[in-house]
Scaffold this motif. Sequence first.
Motif, short mmCIF file in Angstrom:
data_model
loop_
_atom_site.label_atom_id
_atom_site.label_comp_id
_atom_site.label_asym_id
_atom_site.label_seq_id
_atom_site.Cartn_x
_atom_site.Cartn_y
_atom_site.Cartn_z
N CYS A 1 0.83 -1.19 0.00
CA CYS A 1 0.00 0.00 0.00
C CYS A 1 0.88 1.26 0.00
N ILE A 2 0.55 2.20 -0.85
CA ILE A 2 1.29 3.46 -0.97
C ILE A 2 1.24 4.27 0.32
N PHE A 3 0.18 4.09 1.12
CA PHE A 3 0.00 4.88 2.33
C PHE A 3 0.60 4.21 3.57
N CYS A 4 0.30 2.93 3.78
CA CYS A 4 0.69 2.28 5.05
C CYS A 4 1.72 1.16 4.88
N ASP A 5 2.11 0.87 3.66
CA ASP A 5 3.11 -0.17 3.36
C ASP A 5 2.63 -1.58 3.70
N SER A 6 1.32 -1.77 3.80
CA SER A 6 0.74 -3.07 4.14
C SER A 6 0.74 -3.99 2.92
N LEU A 7 0.86 -5.28 3.19
CA LEU A 7 0.76 -6.29 2.13
C LEU A 7 -0.66 -6.82 2.00
N ALA A 8 -1.59 -6.26 2.77
CA ALA A 8 -2.98 -6.73 2.78
C ALA A 8 -3.61 -6.56 1.40
N ASP A 9 -4.81 -7.13 1.24
CA ASP A 9 -5.54 -7.03 -0.03
C ASP A 9 -5.58 -5.57 -0.48
N SER A 10 -5.21 -5.36 -1.73
CA SER A 10 -5.18 -4.00 -2.24
C SER A 10 -5.71 -3.95 -3.66
N VAL A 11 -5.98 -2.73 -4.11
CA VAL A 11 -6.40 -2.50 -5.49
C VAL A 11 -5.40 -1.57 -6.14
N GLU A 12 -5.33 -1.63 -7.43
CA GLU A 12 -4.44 -0.78 -8.21
C GLU A 12 -5.17 0.50 -8.56
N PHE A 13 -4.57 1.65 -8.26
CA PHE A 13 -5.18 2.93 -8.59
C PHE A 13 -4.10 3.88 -9.05
N GLY A 14 -4.19 4.32 -10.29
CA GLY A 14 -3.21 5.27 -10.84
C GLY A 14 -1.78 4.74 -10.80
N GLY A 15 -1.62 3.43 -10.94
CA GLY A 15 -0.29 2.84 -10.92
C GLY A 15 0.23 2.55 -9.52
N TYR A 16 -0.59 2.78 -8.50
CA TYR A 16 -0.20 2.53 -7.12
C TYR A 16 -1.15 1.52 -6.48
N SER A 17 -0.64 0.79 -5.49
CA SER A 17 -1.49 -0.12 -4.72
C SER A 17 -2.02 0.60 -3.50
N VAL A 18 -3.31 0.42 -3.23
CA VAL A 18 -3.94 1.01 -2.04
C VAL A 18 -4.71 -0.11 -1.35
N CYS A 19 -4.43 -0.34 -0.05
CA CYS A 19 -5.10 -1.43 0.66
C CYS A 19 -6.54 -1.03 1.01
N VAL A 20 -7.34 -2.05 1.27
CA VAL A 20 -8.75 -1.84 1.58
C VAL A 20 -8.92 -0.98 2.83
N ASN A 21 -8.08 -1.20 3.83
CA ASN A 21 -8.16 -0.43 5.06
C ASN A 21 -7.95 1.07 4.80
N CYS A 22 -6.97 1.41 3.98
CA CYS A 22 -6.72 2.82 3.66
C CYS A 22 -7.84 3.41 2.80
N ILE A 23 -8.42 2.61 1.93
CA ILE A 23 -9.55 3.08 1.13
C ILE A 23 -10.70 3.45 2.07
N GLU A 24 -10.96 2.60 3.07
CA GLU A 24 -12.03 2.89 4.04
C GLU A 24 -11.73 4.17 4.81
N LYS A 25 -10.47 4.37 5.21
CA LYS A 25 -10.09 5.59 5.93
C LYS A 25 -10.27 6.81 5.05
N LEU A 26 -9.88 6.70 3.78
CA LEU A 26 -10.04 7.82 2.85
C LEU A 26 -11.52 8.15 2.64
#
Length: 86
Positions: free
Chosen positions: A53-78
């Motif tokens: 994850c670009i924000f928290c460096d987690s290896l958890a389930d993530s999605v690709e957005f704009g060439g970056y990985s973002v984890c589900v937890n950070c998406i929920e926080k955003l």
Amino acid sequence: MKSTGMIRAVDKMGRVVIPKEIRNQLGVENDVDSFEIYMEDDKVVLKKYRPTCIFCDSLADSVEFGGYSVCVNCIEKLNAMKEQAE
């Protein structure tokens, strides 16, 4: 570091073949996976690349957005931050 006894030559283009046994141990699929390459003291280290994850460096389930990985937890926080801002 454990010696494997495997030696590979560097070809004219600077390439080295990673032995199939090592690729299998790492679960590396040809034309799918990538390696992260870095130096550690006097060693070159190859590590199977796993996007974090670009924000928290987690290896958890993530999605690709704009060439970056973002984890589900950070998406929920955003999403929560967005709702608070509205």
